[in-house]
Design an enzyme around this catalytic site. Structure first.
Site, mmCIF file in Angstrom:
data_model
loop_
_atom_site.group_PDB
_atom_site.id
_atom_site.type_symbol
_atom_site.label_atom_id
_atom_site.label_comp_id
_atom_site.label_asym_id
_atom_site.label_seq_id
_atom_site.Cartn_x
_atom_site.Cartn_y
_atom_site.Cartn_z
ATOM 1 N N SER A 253 16.026 64.981 21.681
ATOM 2 C CA SER A 253 17.908 64.919 22.516
ATOM 3 C C SER A 253 18.317 66.042 21.874
ATOM 4 O O SER A 253 17.550 66.543 20.925
ATOM 5 C CB SER A 253 18.358 63.472 22.025
ATOM 6 O OG SER A 253 20.219 64.162 21.948
ATOM 7 N N TYR B 56 21.776 58.494 14.672
ATOM 8 C CA TYR B 56 21.022 58.368 15.676
ATOM 9 C C TYR B 56 20.551 60.136 15.619
ATOM 10 O O TYR B 56 19.993 60.337 15.529
ATOM 11 C CB TYR B 56 21.860 58.243 17.331
ATOM 12 C CG TYR B 56 21.905 58.500 18.442
ATOM 13 C CD1 TYR B 56 20.184 57.518 18.620
ATOM 14 C CD2 TYR B 56 21.800 60.074 18.886
ATOM 15 C CE1 TYR B 56 19.823 58.146 20.712
ATOM 16 C CE2 TYR B 56 20.989 60.213 20.164
ATOM 17 C CZ TYR B 56 19.960 58.916 20.442
ATOM 18 O OH TYR B 56 19.090 59.356 21.788
#
Length: 237
Positions: free
Chosen positions: A140, A153
């Site tokens: 990501s 995250y």
């Protein structure tokens, strides 16, 4: 353009979202594709929607469990005799200020996003050595860009990027290619989003599938090891 007919791929978290988009694109290219997930109903629905007959295999596997991943790889090898491409896509996200982030959510992200990628590679690496295959992680932009409420995250995706890049250096001596794809906003169900026309500005799952397909078509002498991809234009609010 490489003929991908009969090439065998394994995609974790393949029943929806990015994993589903990658599976569809690879099946359209003539590949044989195994998808895995933790939910039998979702896997069955995805398999029906993909409609690829003998070229699709659905496998129950939780990437947080190494034995599950080893069993998944064994089933692929039993069915098709080889494994050429692995896409470690399974992931979860929980977002909260660090003082409110629960230990349970922290461990679920670490175990799924980071340890899960390790388990998938650990289970598949010997097969990839034989096929001189390709291992791809879906990371990501959160793997290089930190943001509020993203400590857990961010930690996992920074970890996935570092893990993948180091693994690339370890494995290229076996002629195994290793890359990480780092998407920005993608129109998926991630973080309880319900894809709709309002997500048209975002990257679509099939766009990531196209990227994977392009990597497989890259000349063998060239390795794009880290790919950042984002929407061409931000959301117009």
């Amino acid at each position: 353009m490489r003929d991908l007919t009969g090439v065998v791929a394994y995609i974790t978290g393949g029943s929806k979202g990015i994993g589903f988009g990658v599976a569809k694109k690879l099946l359209d290219s003539g590949m044989k594709v195994a998808i895995s997930g933790r939910n039998k109903t979702s896997l069955e629905a995805a398999t029906k929607q993909l409609g690829a007959g003998p070229n699709i295999l659905a496998l129950l596997s939780d990437v947080t469990n190494l034995e599950n991943e080893q069993n998944a790889i064994a089933q692929i090898l039993e069915k098709w005799g080889k494994l050429d491409v692995v896409v470690a896509n399974a992931g979860v996200g929980h977002f909260a200020p660090i003082d409110e982030l629960s230990e349970t959510n922290w461990h679920q992200m670490i175990d799924t996003n980071l340890t899960g990628a390790f388990h998938t590679l650990k289970a598949s690496v010997e097969a990839l050595k034989i096929s001189k295959g390709y291992f791809i992680t879906i990371a990501s932009l959160a793997g290089t860009n930190f943001f509020p409420m993203g400590a857990g995250y961010n930690a996992t995706k920074f970890g996935v990027v570092g893990f993948t890049q180091a693994a690339m250096l370890d494995l290229r001596k076996y002629d195994i290619k290793v890359s990480t794809i780092m998407p920005g906003s993608v129109a998926t169900h991630f973080n309880n989003n319900e894809p709709s026309p309002k997500d048209a500005w975002k990257i679509q799952p099939e766009d990531i599938g196209q990227l994977v397909n392009d990597l497989l078509n890259m000349h063998p002498r060239t390795l794009p090891s880290k790919i950042e991809v984002r929407p061409s234009r931000p959301d117009k609010k």
